[in-house]
Design a protein around this motif. Structure first.
Motif, PDB file in Angstrom:
ATOM      1  N   ALA A  65     -76.577 -51.472 -13.780  1.00  0.00           N
ATOM      2  CA  ALA A  65     -77.037 -50.044 -13.542  1.00  0.00           C
ATOM      3  C   ALA A  65     -78.649 -49.892 -13.320  1.00  0.00           C
ATOM      4  CB  ALA A  65     -76.444 -48.952 -14.491  1.00  0.00           C
ATOM      5  N   THR A  66     -79.331 -49.467 -12.384  1.00  0.00           N
ATOM      6  CA  THR A  66     -80.710 -49.025 -12.375  1.00  0.00           C
ATOM      7  C   THR A  66     -80.708 -47.388 -12.250  1.00  0.00           C
ATOM      8  OG1 THR A  66     -81.074 -51.003 -11.341  1.00  0.00           O
ATOM      9  CG2 THR A  66     -82.804 -49.494 -11.142  1.00  0.00           C
ATOM     10  N   VAL A  67     -81.398 -46.834 -13.066  1.00  0.00           N
ATOM     11  CA  VAL A  67     -81.568 -45.550 -13.051  1.00  0.00           C
ATOM     12  C   VAL A  67     -82.822 -45.115 -12.423  1.00  0.00           C
ATOM     13  CG1 VAL A  67     -81.566 -43.254 -14.507  1.00  0.00           C
ATOM     14  CG2 VAL A  67     -80.143 -45.207 -15.410  1.00  0.00           C
ATOM     15  N   ILE A  68     -82.758 -44.093 -11.431  1.00  0.00           N
ATOM     16  CA  ILE A  68     -84.047 -44.077 -10.766  1.00  0.00           C
ATOM     17  C   ILE A  68     -84.364 -42.144 -10.673  1.00  0.00           C
ATOM     18  CG2 ILE A  68     -84.926 -43.788  -8.180  1.00  0.00           C
ATOM     19  CD1 ILE A  68     -82.743 -45.812  -7.612  1.00  0.00           C
ATOM     20  N   GLY A  69     -85.629 -42.148 -11.297  1.00  0.00           N
ATOM     21  CA  GLY A  69     -86.232 -40.910 -11.350  1.00  0.00           C
ATOM     22  C   GLY A  69     -86.539 -40.091 -10.216  1.00  0.00           C
ATOM     23  N   VAL A  85     -87.278 -42.433 -17.420  1.00  0.00           N
ATOM     24  CA  VAL A  85     -87.552 -41.832 -15.915  1.00  0.00           C
ATOM     25  C   VAL A  85     -87.641 -40.290 -15.758  1.00  0.00           C
ATOM     26  CG1 VAL A  85     -86.189 -43.927 -14.872  1.00  0.00           C
ATOM     27  CG2 VAL A  85     -85.122 -41.765 -15.245  1.00  0.00           C
ATOM     28  N   GLY A  86     -87.477 -39.679 -16.927  1.00  0.00           N
ATOM     29  CA  GLY A  86     -87.544 -38.080 -16.807  1.00  0.00           C
ATOM     30  C   GLY A  86     -86.346 -37.684 -16.051  1.00  0.00           C
ATOM     31  N   ALA A  87     -86.583 -36.731 -15.077  1.00  0.00           N
ATOM     32  CA  ALA A  87     -85.508 -36.122 -14.372  1.00  0.00           C
ATOM     33  C   ALA A  87     -84.833 -37.029 -13.519  1.00  0.00           C
ATOM     34  CB  ALA A  87     -85.996 -34.881 -13.479  1.00  0.00           C
ATOM     35  N   ILE A  88     -83.400 -37.474 -13.469  1.00  0.00           N
ATOM     36  CA  ILE A  88     -82.774 -38.497 -12.698  1.00  0.00           C
ATOM     37  C   ILE A  88     -82.493 -37.996 -11.393  1.00  0.00           C
ATOM     38  CG2 ILE A  88     -81.056 -40.159 -12.980  1.00  0.00           C
ATOM     39  CD1 ILE A  88     -80.791 -39.463 -16.072  1.00  0.00           C
ATOM     40  N   ALA A  89     -82.707 -38.860 -10.524  1.00  0.00           N
ATOM     41  CA  ALA A  89     -82.334 -38.436  -9.001  1.00  0.00           C
ATOM     42  C   ALA A  89     -81.132 -39.355  -8.793  1.00  0.00           C
ATOM     43  CB  ALA A  89     -83.501 -38.657  -8.105  1.00  0.00           C
ATOM     44  N   CYS A  90     -81.029 -40.560  -8.937  1.00  0.00           N
ATOM     45  CA  CYS A  90     -80.221 -41.528  -8.514  1.00  0.00           C
ATOM     46  C   CYS A  90     -79.681 -42.533  -9.407  1.00  0.00           C
ATOM     47  CB  CYS A  90     -80.512 -42.154  -7.172  1.00  0.00           C
ATOM     48  SG  CYS A  90     -81.039 -41.199  -5.729  1.00  0.00           S
ATOM     49  N   ALA A 109     -74.840 -50.363  -4.690  1.00  0.00           N
ATOM     50  CA  ALA A 109     -74.278 -48.913  -4.007  1.00  0.00           C
ATOM     51  C   ALA A 109     -75.468 -47.757  -4.706  1.00  0.00           C
ATOM     52  CB  ALA A 109     -73.204 -48.781  -4.004  1.00  0.00           C
ATOM     53  N   LYS A 110     -76.066 -47.010  -4.134  1.00  0.00           N
ATOM     54  CA  LYS A 110     -77.071 -46.122  -4.526  1.00  0.00           C
ATOM     55  C   LYS A 110     -76.408 -44.689  -4.362  1.00  0.00           C
ATOM     56  CE  LYS A 110     -81.794 -44.389  -4.261  1.00  0.00           C
ATOM     57  NZ  LYS A 110     -83.028 -44.637  -3.680  1.00  0.00           N
ATOM     58  N   LEU A 111     -76.022 -44.075  -5.549  1.00  0.00           N
ATOM     59  CA  LEU A 111     -75.456 -42.789  -5.463  1.00  0.00           C
ATOM     60  C   LEU A 111     -76.513 -41.743  -6.093  1.00  0.00           C
ATOM     61  CD1 LEU A 111     -71.979 -43.668  -6.934  1.00  0.00           C
ATOM     62  CD2 LEU A 111     -72.554 -43.405  -4.709  1.00  0.00           C
ATOM     63  N   CYS A 112     -76.459 -40.572  -5.233  1.00  0.00           N
ATOM     64  CA  CYS A 112     -77.811 -39.754  -5.859  1.00  0.00           C
ATOM     65  C   CYS A 112     -77.153 -38.322  -5.945  1.00  0.00           C
ATOM     66  CB  CYS A 112     -78.963 -39.566  -4.722  1.00  0.00           C
ATOM     67  SG  CYS A 112     -79.509 -41.125  -4.493  1.00  0.00           S
ATOM     68  N   ARG A 113     -77.941 -37.664  -6.855  1.00  0.00           N
ATOM     69  CA  ARG A 113     -77.408 -36.187  -6.996  1.00  0.00           C
ATOM     70  C   ARG A 113     -77.359 -35.258  -5.578  1.00  0.00           C
ATOM     71  NH1 ARG A 113     -78.657 -33.389 -11.780  1.00  0.00           N
ATOM     72  NH2 ARG A 113     -80.172 -34.943 -12.401  1.00  0.00           N
ATOM     73  N   VAL A 131     -90.249 -43.412 -10.613  1.00  0.00           N
ATOM     74  CA  VAL A 131     -90.072 -44.428 -11.477  1.00  0.00           C
ATOM     75  C   VAL A 131     -88.503 -44.741 -11.859  1.00  0.00           C
ATOM     76  CG1 VAL A 131     -90.359 -44.916 -14.040  1.00  0.00           C
ATOM     77  CG2 VAL A 131     -92.185 -43.588 -12.746  1.00  0.00           C
ATOM     78  N   SER A 132     -88.179 -46.154 -12.158  1.00  0.00           N
ATOM     79  CA  SER A 132     -86.884 -46.608 -12.173  1.00  0.00           C
ATOM     80  C   SER A 132     -86.998 -47.377 -13.586  1.00  0.00           C
ATOM     81  CB  SER A 132     -86.487 -47.520 -10.991  1.00  0.00           C
ATOM     82  OG  SER A 132     -86.574 -46.960  -9.959  1.00  0.00           O
ATOM     83  N   THR A 133     -85.651 -47.651 -14.083  1.00  0.00           N
ATOM     84  CA  THR A 133     -85.485 -48.481 -15.236  1.00  0.00           C
ATOM     85  C   THR A 133     -85.432 -49.956 -14.548  1.00  0.00           C
ATOM     86  OG1 THR A 133     -83.023 -48.390 -15.208  1.00  0.00           O
ATOM     87  CG2 THR A 133     -84.272 -46.839 -16.371  1.00  0.00           C
ATOM     88  N   ASN A 134     -85.409 -50.985 -15.394  1.00  0.00           N
ATOM     89  CA  ASN A 134     -84.989 -52.324 -15.093  1.00  0.00           C
ATOM     90  C   ASN A 134     -83.515 -52.381 -14.929  1.00  0.00           C
ATOM     91  OD1 ASN A 134     -87.574 -53.791 -15.466  1.00  0.00           O
ATOM     92  ND2 ASN A 134     -87.474 -52.827 -17.371  1.00  0.00           N
TER      93      ASN A 134
END
Length: 220
Positions: free
Chosen positions: A31-35, A72-77, A123-127, A39-42
């Protein structure tokens, strides 16, 4: 730099949902968390644990605690990817980060595959939004109203648009009352109607008695 924790919960689609006989996987899942700020995690490996020792089986809900150097702060995806020789169908996921929480739903079949001719490996899933809904679905009391072979998704429609849930539970007896809570869906305004779409598996039918949808207070 100290690491921060993310708690990732995944729901694998039930067996035969979307016509897929084997939605689970034995592959490695990351999983990669995207703000919202870009900014993204590894990539973080979602590894088996003593509690969730056989994750990603059909219909299973699994929770993983992972670490990364980036908040990443506020998470988008959230983006998932698999690595191996298998495929995986995801239904929904939740990510709890140090500063924010994200709920995402597979509004159509989301298939990840190690075989690029079948599907992409990620697959990228977003709010979808910032609204919350409580949903109650009552199965009719009539004989043969229940089902264990039909997968149903709900579209909620209002004056401001539509939003779609993940799959509802598919194993219900006559008279059963199912209750669901959804967060991070689109704000449709005043709810006007709902559309239930069935993905059948085999010869079966389901007869609902009523559907109740309430937009939760405290959400925009």
């Amino acid at each position: 730099r100290p690491k921060v924790q993310y708690v990732v919960t995944t729901k694998t689609a039930p067996k035969y949902a979307y016509g897929h006989s084997a939605p689970g996987t034995n592959d490695k899942v990351h999983a990669t968390v995207i703000g919202k700020n870009g900014v993204s995690t590894n990539r973080m490996r979602l590894e088996p644990s003593s509690i969730f020792y056989d994750p990603f089986t059909a219909g299973a809900t699994d929770t993983f605690t992972v670490e990364d150097y980036f908040d990443v702060g506020a998470i988008a995806c959230v983006q998932f990817d698999i690595n191996g020789k298998d495929s995986w169908v995801i239904d929904r996921a939740e990510v709890q980060g140090p500063s924010d929480k994200l709920n995402v739903y597979s509004t159509e079949r989301v298939l990840l595959s190690a075989d690029s001719s079948e599907a992409p490996s990620f697959a990228k899933l977003c709010r979808a939004g910032a609204a919350g809904y409580d949903v109650r679905v009552k199965t009719s009391d009539d004989n043969d109203s229940g089902s264990n072979k039909i997968f149903v998704r709900m579209e909620i429609e209002g004056g401001k648009g539509t939003t779609t849930t993940s799959l509802l539970e598919n194993n219900v007896n006559k008279g059963h009352l199912s209750e669901y809570h959804y967060e991070d869906l689109a704000n449709v305004g005043k709810v006007q109607c709902v559309t239930l779409t069935a993905y059948p598996n085999g010869k079966d039918a389901w007869k609902p008695s009523y559907v109740e949808v309430v937009r939760c207070q405290g959400y925009t």
